[in-house]
Each structure stands twice: as C-alpha cells, then as structure tokens.
Design a protein around this motif. Sequence first.
Motif, PDB file in Angstrom:
ATOM      1  N   GLU A 140       0.827  -1.216   0.000  1.00 56.71           N
ATOM      2  CA  GLU A 140       0.000   0.000   0.000  1.00 56.71           C
ATOM      3  C   GLU A 140       0.856   1.259   0.000  1.00 56.71           C
ATOM      4  N   GLY A 141       1.941   1.255   0.781  1.00 58.33           N
ATOM      5  CA  GLY A 141       2.795   2.427   0.889  1.00 58.33           C
ATOM      6  C   GLY A 141       3.717   2.657  -0.294  1.00 58.33           C
ATOM      7  N   SER A 142       3.637   1.807  -1.313  1.00 56.08           N
ATOM      8  CA  SER A 142       4.494   1.971  -2.485  1.00 56.08           C
ATOM      9  C   SER A 142       3.971   3.026  -3.452  1.00 56.08           C
ATOM     10  N   GLY A 143       2.741   3.503  -3.222  1.00 55.86           N
ATOM     11  CA  GLY A 143       2.148   4.507  -4.103  1.00 55.86           C
ATOM     12  C   GLY A 143       1.155   3.883  -5.059  1.00 55.86           C
ATOM     13  N   TYR A 144       0.186   4.681  -5.469  1.00 58.17           N
ATOM     14  CA  TYR A 144      -0.904   4.133  -6.283  1.00 58.17           C
ATOM     15  C   TYR A 144      -0.445   3.657  -7.654  1.00 58.17           C
ATOM     16  N   THR A 145       0.563   4.309  -8.246  1.00 57.00           N
ATOM     17  CA  THR A 145       1.010   3.894  -9.578  1.00 57.00           C
ATOM     18  C   THR A 145       1.601   2.492  -9.540  1.00 57.00           C
ATOM     19  N   THR A 146       2.430   2.244  -8.533  1.00 57.02           N
ATOM     20  CA  THR A 146       3.042   0.925  -8.379  1.00 57.02           C
ATOM     21  C   THR A 146       1.980  -0.142  -8.165  1.00 57.02           C
ATOM     22  N   VAL A 147       1.036   0.140  -7.265  1.00 55.13           N
ATOM     23  CA  VAL A 147      -0.035  -0.826  -6.983  1.00 55.13           C
ATOM     24  C   VAL A 147      -0.882  -1.053  -8.225  1.00 55.13           C
ATOM     25  N   TYR A 148      -1.172   0.009  -8.951  1.00 52.70           N
ATOM     26  CA  TYR A 148      -1.982  -0.102 -10.168  1.00 52.70           C
ATOM     27  C   TYR A 148      -1.288  -0.987 -11.202  1.00 52.70           C
ATOM     28  N   LEU A 149       0.005  -0.766 -11.406  1.00 49.73           N
ATOM     29  CA  LEU A 149       0.751  -1.564 -12.388  1.00 49.73           C
ATOM     30  C   LEU A 149       0.748  -3.039 -12.010  1.00 49.73           C
ATOM     31  N   LEU A 150       0.920  -3.316 -10.723  1.00 48.43           N
ATOM     32  CA  LEU A 150       0.937  -4.707 -10.270  1.00 48.43           C
ATOM     33  C   LEU A 150      -0.451  -5.340 -10.380  1.00 48.43           C
ATOM     34  N   SER A 151      -1.489  -4.543 -10.158  1.00 51.61           N
ATOM     35  CA  SER A 151      -2.853  -5.087 -10.236  1.00 51.61           C
ATOM     36  C   SER A 151      -3.227  -5.460 -11.666  1.00 51.61           C
ATOM     37  N   ASP A 152      -2.528  -4.873 -12.636  1.00 53.84           N
ATOM     38  CA  ASP A 152      -2.837  -5.123 -14.046  1.00 53.84           C
ATOM     39  C   ASP A 152      -2.151  -6.375 -14.581  1.00 53.84           C
ATOM     40  N   LEU A 153      -1.323  -7.010 -13.745  1.00 52.64           N
ATOM     41  CA  LEU A 153      -0.603  -8.210 -14.189  1.00 52.64           C
ATOM     42  C   LEU A 153      -1.532  -9.417 -14.196  1.00 52.64           C
ATOM     43  N   SER A 154      -1.275 -10.313 -15.127  1.00 52.40           N
ATOM     44  CA  SER A 154      -2.004 -11.588 -15.132  1.00 52.40           C
ATOM     45  C   SER A 154      -1.461 -12.452 -14.006  1.00 52.40           C
ATOM     46  N   ASP A 155      -2.162 -13.545 -13.713  1.00 55.80           N
ATOM     47  CA  ASP A 155      -1.700 -14.434 -12.639  1.00 55.80           C
ATOM     48  C   ASP A 155      -0.302 -14.966 -12.933  1.00 55.80           C
ATOM     49  N   GLU A 156      -0.053 -15.309 -14.180  1.00 58.30           N
ATOM     50  CA  GLU A 156       1.269 -15.821 -14.566  1.00 58.30           C
ATOM     51  C   GLU A 156       2.339 -14.738 -14.398  1.00 58.30           C
ATOM     52  N   GLU A 157       2.019 -13.517 -14.832  1.00 58.21           N
ATOM     53  CA  GLU A 157       2.968 -12.413 -14.704  1.00 58.21           C
ATOM     54  C   GLU A 157       3.212 -12.074 -13.239  1.00 58.21           C
ATOM     55  N   LYS A 158       2.157 -12.193 -12.438  1.00 60.23           N
ATOM     56  CA  LYS A 158       2.290 -11.888 -11.009  1.00 60.23           C
ATOM     57  C   LYS A 158       3.206 -12.890 -10.325  1.00 60.23           C
ATOM     58  N   GLU A 159       3.123 -14.145 -10.720  1.00 59.02           N
ATOM     59  CA  GLU A 159       4.018 -15.161 -10.157  1.00 59.02           C
ATOM     60  C   GLU A 159       5.470 -14.851 -10.515  1.00 59.02           C
ATOM     61  N   GLN A 160       5.678 -14.419 -11.742  1.00 65.02           N
ATOM     62  CA  GLN A 160       7.029 -14.053 -12.169  1.00 65.02           C
ATOM     63  C   GLN A 160       7.525 -12.827 -11.387  1.00 65.02           C
ATOM     64  N   ALA A 161       6.631 -11.864 -11.171  1.00 64.66           N
ATOM     65  CA  ALA A 161       6.995 -10.677 -10.394  1.00 64.66           C
ATOM     66  C   ALA A 161       7.358 -11.057  -8.960  1.00 64.66           C
ATOM     67  N   LYS A 162       6.613 -12.013  -8.404  1.00 69.07           N
ATOM     68  CA  LYS A 162       6.903 -12.481  -7.045  1.00 69.07           C
ATOM     69  C   LYS A 162       8.266 -13.155  -6.988  1.00 69.07           C
ATOM     70  N   THR A 163       8.577 -13.932  -8.011  1.00 70.87           N
ATOM     71  CA  THR A 163       9.878 -14.597  -8.080  1.00 70.87           C
ATOM     72  C   THR A 163      11.016 -13.590  -8.125  1.00 70.87           C
ATOM     73  N   GLU A 164      10.781 -12.464  -8.781  1.00 68.92           N
ATOM     74  CA  GLU A 164      11.807 -11.425  -8.910  1.00 68.92           C
ATOM     75  C   GLU A 164      11.792 -10.442  -7.744  1.00 68.92           C
ATOM     76  N   GLY A 165      10.994 -10.721  -6.722  1.00 69.39           N
ATOM     77  CA  GLY A 165      11.002  -9.898  -5.512  1.00 69.39           C
ATOM     78  C   GLY A 165      10.275  -8.581  -5.629  1.00 69.39           C
ATOM     79  N   LEU A 166       9.317  -8.498  -6.543  1.00 67.16           N
ATOM     80  CA  LEU A 166       8.602  -7.237  -6.754  1.00 67.16           C
ATOM     81  C   LEU A 166       7.317  -7.131  -5.942  1.00 67.16           C
ATOM     82  N   LEU A 167       6.888  -8.229  -5.326  1.00 68.42           N
ATOM     83  CA  LEU A 167       5.662  -8.199  -4.528  1.00 68.42           C
ATOM     84  C   LEU A 167       5.990  -8.133  -3.041  1.00 68.42           C
TER      85      LEU A 167
END
Length: 219
Positions: A140-167
């Motif tokens: 939440e404290g990362s700012g709305y733009t960051t949260v918005y970009l992450l919310s737009d990821l597909s489930d597969e992309e989100k898993e990849q983002a989690k692997t890269e330490g972005l979540l």
Amino acid sequence: MLKRDPMQGVEVVKKPTRKKPAMIPIDPDEIRRQVAPLAERLPSHAVAQTPALTGEVLPPELRTLDDYFAALSNEIAAAKKQYMRIGALLDRAEDALGLEGRAALVRRLSATHNVGASALSQMMTAYRAIVHGKVPAELEGSGYTTVYLLSDLSDEEKEQAKTEGLLQSGVRQAAVKEFVKRIRTLAPQKTERERIEAEIADLETKLKKARAKLAALVD
C-alpha cells in the motif's frame, strides 16, 4: 470697618446634574464578527494562517539531518497512502452515483484540482486491488502507480513478479515499470480473439470465487 460680602443677596441657582448615559454592554463575540472581515484582508493574517509557518503541524526538536530525514520519511509514507482515501471515496461514489455519475465526478475533480482523470481512476483501481487482495496489503505504501501496475498483471505475470522480488514492501516504481515493459515486450502479441477469451476466462474465475463467498455467507 466690616467688609461687605459680595455674594450677599445673590441667589445661587444650581443646574440639574446631567445623567451620564448608561454604558452598553460589550459583546466580545460580536466584536470579533465585525472585525474578522477586515482582519482577513491584512497580509499578517494570511501568514499567520499558513500551517507550515505556525509550527503546529511540524514535529518539535528537529536539529540534525537524521531528525529531518525521519520526520520527512513519515510524511512521505503518509502521503503515499493518502490515495487509499481518495480511492475509497471514488469507489463509494460509483456505488451511489453509478458509472456515469462517477465519471462526471472524476471530470469535475480533474478540471477543478488539476489532477488527471487517469490518475484518479488508477487510485480507485489501486484501492480495490489492496482491499480485495489482488495486491499484497504491505505494498500500500508503495504509491498508487506501483499498486496499479501490479494489479494489471495476469496471474502468470504476477508469479514471475513475485519470483523477482517485486511483490514485497519497499519495491520501487521504476523496477515495476521496467518489469512490465520487459515482459510485455517479450510476450507474443495475442490476437483480438485470444484477448477476449482471456478476459472471459478471468471473469469466469472471479465469478466462481464470488459465488463461493456468497455460498459461504448463505450457509
């Protein structure tokens, strides 16, 4: 020889004493009301009303670089979370006014406060993403733009983002933007049919989850 009194035989007429007018009671509140419009025109009044100059909202005893760093870090963190209140109000407005009413509200806010309509829309989307668990609450404290970009990821992309330490808390917006740009560039372009089918599948998944929650409430 006796001296003759010059006042002898003179009749002294006393004039009636004039009564002093009764003093009208003073109402301090009325005085303030009468003076306020004039006082507000004075330059000193404008300076005194500036919160940044009164010291009331500023932390006391700021002396060192570390003191100011800590104080400003708190303010920046609070400012980054302020979008949640805006998003919550926009979300409520949509429920109360409908899509068209909320769109009209956003246009009016954008024109009045010089804030982009897309930014307001992103704040609402980011708020929903946090509230409904689409993006971890610690972001939440990362700012709305960051949260918005992450919310737009597909489930597969989100898993990849989690692997890269972005979540995780503290993620930088620049890192998320670079990630989105990289995966979207490398990903094969879908046809219009494939995009629609993917949207339908995503909606069906959400509908299934919503029905499960509803069934749990009924039971």
